[in-house]
Design an enzyme around this catalytic site. Structure first.
Site, PDB file in Angstrom:
ATOM      1  N   TYR A  83      27.144  81.473  -6.985  1.00  0.00           N
ATOM      2  CA  TYR A  83      27.945  80.288  -7.454  1.00  0.00           C
ATOM      3  C   TYR A  83      28.953  80.970  -8.472  1.00  0.00           C
ATOM      4  O   TYR A  83      28.243  82.027  -9.384  1.00  0.00           O
ATOM      5  CB  TYR A  83      27.045  79.427  -8.374  1.00  0.00           C
ATOM      6  CG  TYR A  83      26.273  78.471  -7.448  1.00  0.00           C
ATOM      7  CD1 TYR A  83      26.700  77.678  -6.246  1.00  0.00           C
ATOM      8  CD2 TYR A  83      24.894  78.455  -7.582  1.00  0.00           C
ATOM      9  CE1 TYR A  83      26.203  76.652  -5.522  1.00  0.00           C
ATOM     10  CE2 TYR A  83      24.202  77.638  -6.790  1.00  0.00           C
ATOM     11  CZ  TYR A  83      24.659  76.717  -5.741  1.00  0.00           C
ATOM     12  OH  TYR A  83      23.789  75.917  -5.109  1.00  0.00           O
TER      13      TYR A  83
ATOM     14  N   MET B 172      18.379  77.261  -8.118  1.00  0.00           N
ATOM     15  CA  MET B 172      17.037  76.633  -8.380  1.00  0.00           C
ATOM     16  C   MET B 172      15.920  77.155  -7.679  1.00  0.00           C
ATOM     17  O   MET B 172      15.045  77.270  -8.195  1.00  0.00           O
ATOM     18  CB  MET B 172      17.469  75.104  -7.945  1.00  0.00           C
ATOM     19  CG  MET B 172      16.258  74.418  -8.313  1.00  0.00           C
ATOM     20  SD  MET B 172      16.432  72.771  -7.297  1.00  0.00           S
ATOM     21  CE  MET B 172      17.659  72.007  -8.196  1.00  0.00           C
TER      22      MET B 172
ATOM     23  N   ARG C  48       0.021  69.313 -39.887  1.00  0.00           N
ATOM     24  CA  ARG C  48       0.022  68.695 -38.853  1.00  0.00           C
ATOM     25  C   ARG C  48      -1.114  67.729 -38.770  1.00  0.00           C
ATOM     26  O   ARG C  48      -0.616  66.369 -38.526  1.00  0.00           O
ATOM     27  CB  ARG C  48      -0.090  69.796 -37.764  1.00  0.00           C
ATOM     28  CG  ARG C  48       0.009  69.399 -36.290  1.00  0.00           C
ATOM     29  CD  ARG C  48       0.232  70.569 -35.612  1.00  0.00           C
ATOM     30  NE  ARG C  48      -0.792  71.157 -34.940  1.00  0.00           N
ATOM     31  CZ  ARG C  48      -1.203  72.135 -34.188  1.00  0.00           C
ATOM     32  NH1 ARG C  48      -0.128  72.730 -33.550  1.00  0.00           N
ATOM     33  NH2 ARG C  48      -2.475  72.632 -33.929  1.00  0.00           N
TER      34      ARG C  48
ATOM     35  N   LYS D 259      -5.810  75.963 -23.241  1.00  0.00           N
ATOM     36  CA  LYS D 259      -4.568  74.940 -23.070  1.00  0.00           C
ATOM     37  C   LYS D 259      -3.447  75.398 -22.155  1.00  0.00           C
ATOM     38  O   LYS D 259      -3.268  76.676 -22.003  1.00  0.00           O
ATOM     39  CB  LYS D 259      -4.315  74.444 -24.315  1.00  0.00           C
ATOM     40  CG  LYS D 259      -3.558  75.762 -25.396  1.00  0.00           C
ATOM     41  CD  LYS D 259      -3.406  75.190 -27.010  1.00  0.00           C
ATOM     42  CE  LYS D 259      -2.730  76.283 -27.406  1.00  0.00           C
ATOM     43  NZ  LYS D 259      -2.933  76.231 -29.078  1.00  0.00           N
TER      44      LYS D 259
END
Ligand SMILES: *Cc1c(COP(=O)(O)O)cnc(C)c1O
Length: 383
Positions: free
Chosen positions: A275, A323, A135, A36
């Protein structure tokens, strides 16, 4: 190379880990490879194909879309088990293709049986028991109903297994709770068996349970994190060694995440980097600009904290991770130049950046960090 970074997956490391797991469970216990979360970030297609080449014949996924990706990428057939989400229309697809799936609600059982009847096939189900995780699954209040539905649908349903999942087997804090879950599992599965149903298998163990609670192995283990070379927790790691004389980690990590230096810049002492003003150069410095940032899964919390490997040497991330870009300090790396390989995760020379240390720094668990590696970074299989 069209991409600014890529992920290598090591075949020999996987084979090694599979051998470690098989030794742990012994013959006669089925190993299901849990893939998964895009195979915990390794890439379902690449990882599952490789795993099949290494002898894996049973895969567990979370949802039908992952099962479809698996089916489309595997060269040979393999047992596929969906442990979680299947939308109604996909249930028919699953049954038609002999895909096995968890059933944790009466509705799903009734529906599966009616589709199976229509198709003239048997639905292959794993009946999930609720034993304390709270669950999904049938608990002591609903099991009788499940048994009645099973009685009524016997003709169209094949009971492949009865199973459960533990609520945190990686932490000894949960020891008591895991014991209670095991008792509850025995109680509920006996109820089912005594009422005339015969599941082919019983299963419950994830990686941590396999190591810390051998009695949970039963007929099958569902192993995710350890096949990728990581331990579920430091506690599981120490438990493993408390049982043995060897003291060396037998697992090997499959993953190497690599990029390169896109540009080199020389700057004066006292300048700010990137930055804002979070980093001011304490001396004249050489910076390597790496074309990877938080948009590529390199957490922003590694700003001024992370390290990468260049020419076998650790280089510190300086300033804020952007980013698509970050800056690293390469001042002390002799001969450093543009296009040098930068290892973000994994090994170069004698040094390695482990996910564990990386994850601690970025306050993410191994699991989370791996699964957040974007799926569009290319995965390459190496030896
Ligand atoms: C993820 C998962 C596993 C595997 O867990 P690991 O700790 O990665 O071994 C097993 N069973 C279920 C139901 C899961 O969701």
């Amino acid at each position: 190379m069209f991409h600014s970074s890529y992920i290598e997956i090591s075949r020999s490391a996987l084979q090694n880990n599979i051998n470690v797991i098989k030794q742990e469970i012994g013959p006669g216990v089925q190993f299901s490879s849990v893939i998964k979360g895009n195979a915990y970030g390794h890439g379902i297609e690449q990882f599952a194909t490789l795993a099949q080449e290494c002898g894996v014949d049973h895969f567990s996924v979370f949802s039908a879309d992952e099962a479809l990706r698996l089916q489309q990428s595997l060269p040979k057939p393999a047992t596929t088990l969906i442990m979680g989400y299947i939308d109604d229309p996909e249930l028919e697809w699953a049954i038609r293709h002999d895909i096995e799936f968890f059933v944790f609600e009466p509705d799903r059982l009734v529906q599966a049986a009616s589709i199976a009847k229509k198709l003239g096939k048997k639905a292959k189900i794993h009946l999930e028991l609720e034993t304390g995780m709270n669950r999904t699954g049938f608990d002591s209040a609903t099991i009788a109903h499940a048994i009645r539905v099973l009685d009524d649908t016997k003709e169209h349903v094949s009971l492949k297994a009865v199973c459960t999942h533990f609520a945190g087997a990686e932490s000894f804090q949960n020891h008591e709770r895991i014991q209670i879950q095991q008792q509850q599992f025995r109680k509920l599965s006996e109820l089912l068996i005594n009422s005339g149903h015969s599941p082919e298998k019983l299963h419950s163990a994830c990686s941590a349970a396999m190591v810390s609670y051998p009695e949970t192995h039963m007929d099958m283990v569902r192993i995710g994190i350890m096949q990728y070379g990581f331990w579920p927790s430091p506690e599981t790691y120490s438990h493993f060694f408390s049982q043995r004389t060897i003291k060396k980690d037998p697992l090997r990590r499959l993953i190497n995440w690599k990029s390169r230096i896109m540009s080199i810049k020389h700057i004066q002492k006292g300048e700010y980097v990137g930055y804002g003003s979070s980093y001011q150069t304490p001396r004249n410095m050489t910076l390597g600009i790496i074309p990877v940032g938080y948009g590529w899964g390199y957490s922003r919390t590694l700003s001024n904290q992370g390290q990468v490997l260049i020419r076998g040497v650790r280089a510190a991330v300086v300033g804020i991770v952007n980013m698509n870009v970050m800056m690293v300090d390469v001042t002390d790396i002799p001969g450093v130049q543009k296009d040098d390989e930068a290892v973000l995760l994994g090994t170069q020379g004698n040094e390695s950046i482990t996910v564990a240390s990386f994850a601690e720094l970025s306050t993410q668990l191994n699991y989370e960090l791996l699964t957040r590696l974007p799926s569009n970074i290319p995965r390459l299989v190496i030896d």
